[in-house]
Scaffold this motif. Structure first.
Motif, PDB file in Angstrom:
ATOM      1  N   GLY A 222     -32.241 -29.298  16.286  1.00  0.00           N
ATOM      2  CA  GLY A 222     -32.025 -27.862  16.199  1.00  0.00           C
ATOM      3  C   GLY A 222     -32.973 -27.075  17.082  1.00  0.00           C
ATOM      4  N   LYS A 223     -34.236 -27.469  17.111  1.00  0.00           N
ATOM      5  CA  LYS A 223     -35.206 -26.757  17.948  1.00  0.00           C
ATOM      6  C   LYS A 223     -34.932 -26.973  19.437  1.00  0.00           C
ATOM      7  CE  LYS A 223     -38.813 -28.283  15.527  1.00  0.00           C
ATOM      8  NZ  LYS A 223     -40.204 -28.461  15.028  1.00  0.00           N
ATOM      9  N   ARG A 224     -34.521 -28.172  19.799  1.00  0.00           N
ATOM     10  CA  ARG A 224     -34.155 -28.408  21.206  1.00  0.00           C
ATOM     11  C   ARG A 224     -32.963 -27.552  21.603  1.00  0.00           C
ATOM     12  NH1 ARG A 224     -35.766 -33.882  20.148  1.00  0.00           N
ATOM     13  NH2 ARG A 224     -33.672 -34.401  19.414  1.00  0.00           N
ATOM     14  N   PHE A 225     -31.992 -27.475  20.710  1.00  0.00           N
ATOM     15  CA  PHE A 225     -30.798 -26.669  20.978  1.00  0.00           C
ATOM     16  C   PHE A 225     -31.174 -25.194  21.092  1.00  0.00           C
ATOM     17  CE2 PHE A 225     -27.028 -24.294  19.692  1.00  0.00           C
ATOM     18  CZ  PHE A 225     -26.027 -24.910  20.435  1.00  0.00           C
ATOM     19  N   ALA A 226     -32.007 -24.717  20.172  1.00  0.00           N
ATOM     20  CA  ALA A 226     -32.424 -23.319  20.209  1.00  0.00           C
ATOM     21  C   ALA A 226     -33.168 -22.989  21.497  1.00  0.00           C
ATOM     22  CB  ALA A 226     -33.303 -23.011  18.994  1.00  0.00           C
ATOM     23  N   ALA A 227     -34.044 -23.885  21.926  1.00  0.00           N
ATOM     24  CA  ALA A 227     -34.816 -23.645  23.143  1.00  0.00           C
ATOM     25  C   ALA A 227     -33.907 -23.520  24.362  1.00  0.00           C
ATOM     26  CB  ALA A 227     -35.821 -24.772  23.353  1.00  0.00           C
ATOM     27  N   ARG A 228     -32.798 -24.213  24.334  1.00  0.00           N
ATOM     28  CA  ARG A 228     -31.876 -24.189  25.474  1.00  0.00           C
ATOM     29  C   ARG A 228     -30.936 -22.988  25.438  1.00  0.00           C
ATOM     30  NH1 ARG A 228     -27.612 -29.119  26.973  1.00  0.00           N
ATOM     31  NH2 ARG A 228     -26.490 -28.017  28.638  1.00  0.00           N
ATOM     32  N   TYR A 229     -30.489 -22.585  24.235  1.00  0.00           N
ATOM     33  CA  TYR A 229     -29.426 -21.579  24.152  1.00  0.00           C
ATOM     34  C   TYR A 229     -29.783 -20.313  23.370  1.00  0.00           C
ATOM     35  CZ  TYR A 229     -26.257 -25.344  25.663  1.00  0.00           C
ATOM     36  OH  TYR A 229     -25.647 -26.348  26.352  1.00  0.00           O
ATOM     37  N   ALA A 230     -30.522 -20.425  22.280  1.00  0.00           N
ATOM     38  CA  ALA A 230     -30.626 -19.331  21.317  1.00  0.00           C
ATOM     39  C   ALA A 230     -31.409 -18.145  21.866  1.00  0.00           C
ATOM     40  CB  ALA A 230     -31.268 -19.827  20.030  1.00  0.00           C
ATOM     41  N   THR A 254     -38.996 -23.256  24.652  1.00  0.00           N
ATOM     42  CA  THR A 254     -38.139 -22.372  25.443  1.00  0.00           C
ATOM     43  C   THR A 254     -38.640 -22.273  26.881  1.00  0.00           C
ATOM     44  OG1 THR A 254     -37.610 -21.108  23.448  1.00  0.00           O
ATOM     45  CG2 THR A 254     -37.154 -20.050  25.552  1.00  0.00           C
ATOM     46  N   ALA A 255     -39.944 -22.163  27.046  1.00  0.00           N
ATOM     47  CA  ALA A 255     -40.518 -22.140  28.396  1.00  0.00           C
ATOM     48  C   ALA A 255     -40.257 -23.453  29.119  1.00  0.00           C
ATOM     49  CB  ALA A 255     -42.016 -21.860  28.317  1.00  0.00           C
ATOM     50  N   GLU A 256     -40.409 -24.577  28.418  1.00  0.00           N
ATOM     51  CA  GLU A 256     -40.165 -25.889  29.024  1.00  0.00           C
ATOM     52  C   GLU A 256     -38.702 -26.054  29.434  1.00  0.00           C
ATOM     53  OE1 GLU A 256     -41.481 -28.621  26.084  1.00  0.00           O
ATOM     54  OE2 GLU A 256     -43.618 -28.181  26.396  1.00  0.00           O
ATOM     55  N   ALA A 257     -37.808 -25.337  28.741  1.00  0.00           N
ATOM     56  CA  ALA A 257     -36.383 -25.382  29.092  1.00  0.00           C
ATOM     57  C   ALA A 257     -36.053 -24.467  30.265  1.00  0.00           C
ATOM     58  CB  ALA A 257     -35.542 -25.001  27.879  1.00  0.00           C
ATOM     59  N   GLY A 258     -37.077 -23.806  30.826  1.00  0.00           N
ATOM     60  CA  GLY A 258     -36.867 -22.955  31.984  1.00  0.00           C
ATOM     61  C   GLY A 258     -36.448 -21.534  31.658  1.00  0.00           C
ATOM     62  N   ARG A 259     -36.651 -21.125  30.401  1.00  0.00           N
ATOM     63  CA  ARG A 259     -36.275 -19.786  29.982  1.00  0.00           C
ATOM     64  C   ARG A 259     -37.523 -18.962  29.671  1.00  0.00           C
ATOM     65  NH1 ARG A 259     -33.066 -20.152  24.842  1.00  0.00           N
ATOM     66  NH2 ARG A 259     -32.814 -17.913  25.223  1.00  0.00           N
ATOM     67  N   ASP A 260     -37.374 -17.653  29.704  1.00  0.00           N
ATOM     68  CA  ASP A 260     -38.448 -16.738  29.344  1.00  0.00           C
ATOM     69  C   ASP A 260     -38.651 -16.798  27.831  1.00  0.00           C
ATOM     70  OD1 ASP A 260     -40.070 -14.572  28.709  1.00  0.00           O
ATOM     71  OD2 ASP A 260     -39.077 -13.192  30.090  1.00  0.00           O
ATOM     72  N   ILE A 264     -36.310 -15.269  23.382  1.00  0.00           N
ATOM     73  CA  ILE A 264     -35.901 -15.873  22.118  1.00  0.00           C
ATOM     74  C   ILE A 264     -36.719 -15.205  21.016  1.00  0.00           C
ATOM     75  CG2 ILE A 264     -37.493 -17.836  22.341  1.00  0.00           C
ATOM     76  CD1 ILE A 264     -35.343 -19.530  20.914  1.00  0.00           C
ATOM     77  N   LYS A 265     -36.036 -14.614  20.045  1.00  0.00           N
ATOM     78  CA  LYS A 265     -36.688 -13.842  18.990  1.00  0.00           C
ATOM     79  C   LYS A 265     -36.662 -14.652  17.693  1.00  0.00           C
ATOM     80  CE  LYS A 265     -36.726 -10.478  22.021  1.00  0.00           C
ATOM     81  NZ  LYS A 265     -37.944 -10.090  22.738  1.00  0.00           N
ATOM     82  N   PRO A 402     -31.703  -9.224  28.566  1.00  0.00           N
ATOM     83  CA  PRO A 402     -30.864  -8.803  29.687  1.00  0.00           C
ATOM     84  C   PRO A 402     -29.413  -9.213  29.486  1.00  0.00           C
ATOM     85  CG  PRO A 402     -32.042 -10.802  30.258  1.00  0.00           C
ATOM     86  CD  PRO A 402     -32.558 -10.388  28.905  1.00  0.00           C
ATOM     87  N   ARG A 403     -28.530  -8.519  30.127  1.00  0.00           N
ATOM     88  CA  ARG A 403     -27.130  -8.951  30.166  1.00  0.00           C
ATOM     89  C   ARG A 403     -27.044 -10.174  31.073  1.00  0.00           C
ATOM     90  NH1 ARG A 403     -22.093  -7.757  32.988  1.00  0.00           N
ATOM     91  NH2 ARG A 403     -20.373  -7.542  31.487  1.00  0.00           N
ATOM     92  N   PRO A 404     -26.472 -11.277  30.617  1.00  0.00           N
ATOM     93  CA  PRO A 404     -26.460 -12.497  31.427  1.00  0.00           C
ATOM     94  C   PRO A 404     -25.631 -12.335  32.693  1.00  0.00           C
ATOM     95  CG  PRO A 404     -25.093 -12.771  29.475  1.00  0.00           C
ATOM     96  CD  PRO A 404     -25.826 -11.483  29.298  1.00  0.00           C
ATOM     97  N   ALA A 405     -26.144 -12.890  33.784  1.00  0.00           N
ATOM     98  CA  ALA A 405     -25.403 -12.888  35.044  1.00  0.00           C
ATOM     99  C   ALA A 405     -24.202 -13.808  34.922  1.00  0.00           C
ATOM    100  CB  ALA A 405     -26.299 -13.348  36.181  1.00  0.00           C
ATOM    101  N   ASN A 406     -23.136 -13.477  35.633  1.00  0.00           N
ATOM    102  CA  ASN A 406     -21.957 -14.335  35.670  1.00  0.00           C
ATOM    103  C   ASN A 406     -22.264 -15.558  36.532  1.00  0.00           C
ATOM    104  OD1 ASN A 406     -19.354 -15.495  36.366  1.00  0.00           O
ATOM    105  ND2 ASN A 406     -18.444 -13.592  35.620  1.00  0.00           N
ATOM    106  N   GLN A 407     -22.094 -16.740  35.968  1.00  0.00           N
ATOM    107  CA  GLN A 407     -22.441 -17.973  36.669  1.00  0.00           C
ATOM    108  C   GLN A 407     -21.601 -18.228  37.912  1.00  0.00           C
ATOM    109  OE1 GLN A 407     -21.024 -21.667  34.391  1.00  0.00           O
ATOM    110  NE2 GLN A 407     -20.759 -20.038  32.868  1.00  0.00           N
ATOM    111  N   TYR A 408     -20.472 -17.528  38.020  1.00  0.00           N
ATOM    112  CA  TYR A 408     -19.602 -17.736  39.178  1.00  0.00           C
ATOM    113  C   TYR A 408     -19.850 -16.733  40.299  1.00  0.00           C
ATOM    114  CZ  TYR A 408     -17.006 -20.678  35.922  1.00  0.00           C
ATOM    115  OH  TYR A 408     -16.657 -21.659  35.015  1.00  0.00           O
ATOM    116  N   VAL A 409     -20.805 -15.824  40.091  1.00  0.00           N
ATOM    117  CA  VAL A 409     -21.080 -14.795  41.091  1.00  0.00           C
ATOM    118  C   VAL A 409     -22.518 -14.942  41.544  1.00  0.00           C
ATOM    119  CG1 VAL A 409     -21.165 -12.319  41.551  1.00  0.00           C
ATOM    120  CG2 VAL A 409     -19.447 -13.246  39.980  1.00  0.00           C
ATOM    121  N   THR A 410     -22.757 -15.090  42.850  1.00  0.00           N
ATOM    122  CA  THR A 410     -24.114 -15.196  43.361  1.00  0.00           C
ATOM    123  C   THR A 410     -24.774 -13.824  43.306  1.00  0.00           C
ATOM    124  OG1 THR A 410     -23.480 -14.688  45.644  1.00  0.00           O
ATOM    125  CG2 THR A 410     -23.378 -17.008  44.964  1.00  0.00           C
ATOM    126  N   PRO A 411     -26.114 -13.770  43.168  1.00  0.00           N
ATOM    127  CA  PRO A 411     -26.797 -12.477  43.099  1.00  0.00           C
ATOM    128  C   PRO A 411     -26.470 -11.575  44.285  1.00  0.00           C
ATOM    129  CG  PRO A 411     -28.292 -14.247  42.468  1.00  0.00           C
ATOM    130  CD  PRO A 411     -27.034 -14.913  42.970  1.00  0.00           C
TER     131      PRO A 411
END
Length: 416
Positions: A222-230, A254-260, A264-265, A402-411
């Motif tokens: 559960g914690k691994r999943f939360a760190a990746r998605y939640a 969460t930081a190790e998963a590459g997220r800020d 995650i609250k 933040p509002r998530p960027a669309n994965q199919y659109v480059t910045p």
């Protein structure tokens, strides 16, 4: 005065979280299927400037019918109705990745997000228990790791579906006779271990991009999943030491998963039984305890401790018990006077144990009313909680995300 603000979520459960709450003179034993009851609760929480409210759910009948109100309205249906009766508060529903398909569920949450103006949230569960499995033609529940592997792929597919429309795919050019731009539709064409999903979602991209993603559970998977998605985590610890350890661990993962880690609250649960004095609150708690039917209490304790029915003899030798971590879901703190509640919230919030709290009133609606009328003003006076919502914003914005960027659109394309 701190500029950091609390996040408050109202966990709404029929007549309250105490199993005997339905027996009180003030309670309506039919409230669990009464839309007006939930509208009233949502408006109380909105009066308290809560970020969100939350409805639990599961694909099986909960509880012995003799014990407490059982059954519940389907949460996405109920939240759609609440979206029209409220203006600001976020609307979070539980839905299982084990007993749904990504396409249908992604569409339902996208629809709720559009109807509510960007206030939808999804509490992601994998659903343990053989009873739910048998309702879907399975002889036994899938293994723990298997459920989380399926959940990870489910989330990946859902995010592809929510991104399958670019934000500006709808052109609506009446003069040219062009409604939309097909080049801005991105079918997932997903082929995975658990799911095969070819086409784009049949709902446009939503105000939030996709709903706030919530998770509850403290297992390693559960914690691994939360760190990746939640983006918000409902949790339960009895002491501030345990809460700080969980908080630090999850932020680190969460930081190790590459997220800020700020994205995650962590929201521990508290069950306030509020009185003007501690003696008054204790008396109210005693009334609740006195309304528990003895046999129901024993059955609940056996279930909580993962014992076979009939195993527990209150005057006998205590049987072997599961580890404390296995019963964490029942350990939310119980608090009494408004000042005690506010003090505990402030301490946990300012000492690295929480970003906010999941408020779980023992009795509804009176317990939520008491929290809003007596605790919220203290939190506001201490600069911990907003006094008003301000400009209408999405649930994701209320949680500082933040509002998530669309994965199919480059910045670069997104800025063009």
């Amino acid at each position: 005065m701190t500029t950091r603000q609390l996040h408050l979520n109202a966990f709404l459960m029929s007549t309250g979280h105490h199993e005997a709450s339905w027996r009180l003179p003030e309670s309506d034993p039919y409230a669990h299927v009464d839309l007006a009851h939930y509208v009233h609760l949502a408006r109380i929480a909105e009066r308290g400037t809560f970020d969100s409210l939350f409805l639990a759910d599961g694909p099986q009948l909960w509880n012995n019918l003799a014990q407490r109100p059982a059954g519940a309205l389907e949460p996405l249906t109920l939240l759609t109705a609440l979206a029209t009766a409220t203006e600001h508060i976020g609307l979070i529903a539980t839905a299982s990745t084990s007993y749904n398909s990504p396409y249908n569920l992604a569409r339902k949450f996208a629809s709720l997000d559009i109807v509510s103006g960007g206030r939808a949230g999804w509490n992601i569960v994998t659903t343990a228990g053989a009873e739910a499995a048998r309702n879907f033609g399975l002889a036994a529940e899938p293994a723990h790791a298997e459920r989380y592997a399926r959940a990870a792929e489910f989330l990946d597919v859902a995010q592809k579906l929510w991104d399958s429309w670019e934000d500006d795919a709808v052109v609506a050019d009446k003069a040219a006779g062009v409604w939309g731009d097909d080049t801005k539709i991105h079918p997932p064409r997903h082929e995975g271990r658990y799911f095969s999903v070819a086409g784009a979602l049949n709902v446009p991209r939503t105000p939030q991009g996709y709903p706030l993603l919530v998770q509850a559970g403290s297992s390693e998977d559960g914690k691994r999943f939360a760190a990746r998605y939640a983006e918000a985590v409902f949790t339960a610890q009895q002491t501030i030491e345990d809460a700080r350890a969980f908080y630090a661990d999850l932020k680190s993962r969460t930081a190790e998963a590459g997220r800020d880690p700020g994205h995650i609250k962590v929201l521990p649960g508290i069950v306030p039984v509020i009185g003007s004095t501690e003696a008054e609150a204790l008396a109210a708690e005693r009334v609740l305890e006195d309304h528990i039917v003895y046999t129901h209490g024993v059955n609940r304790l056996e279930n909580l401790l993962q014992l076979e029915p009939g195993t527990l003899e209150l005057d006998g030798r205590l049987p072997d018990l599961p580890p404390e971590s296995a019963i964490g879901g029942a350990q939310s703190c119980l608090l009494y006077t408004p000042e005690q509640v506010a003090d505990a919230i402030e301490t946990w919030f300012t000492q690295g144990a929480a970003d906010g709290f999941n408020i779980m009133p023992a009795v509804l609606p009176s317990g939520l009313d008491a929290f809003v009328d007596h605790v919220v003003p203290i939190l506001r006076a201490r600069g911990l909680l907003r006094r008003e919502y301000g400009p209408r914003r999405t649930l994701r914005e209320r949680y500082g995300l933040p509002r998530p960027a669309n994965q199919y659109v480059t910045p670069a394309l997104a800025r063009a």
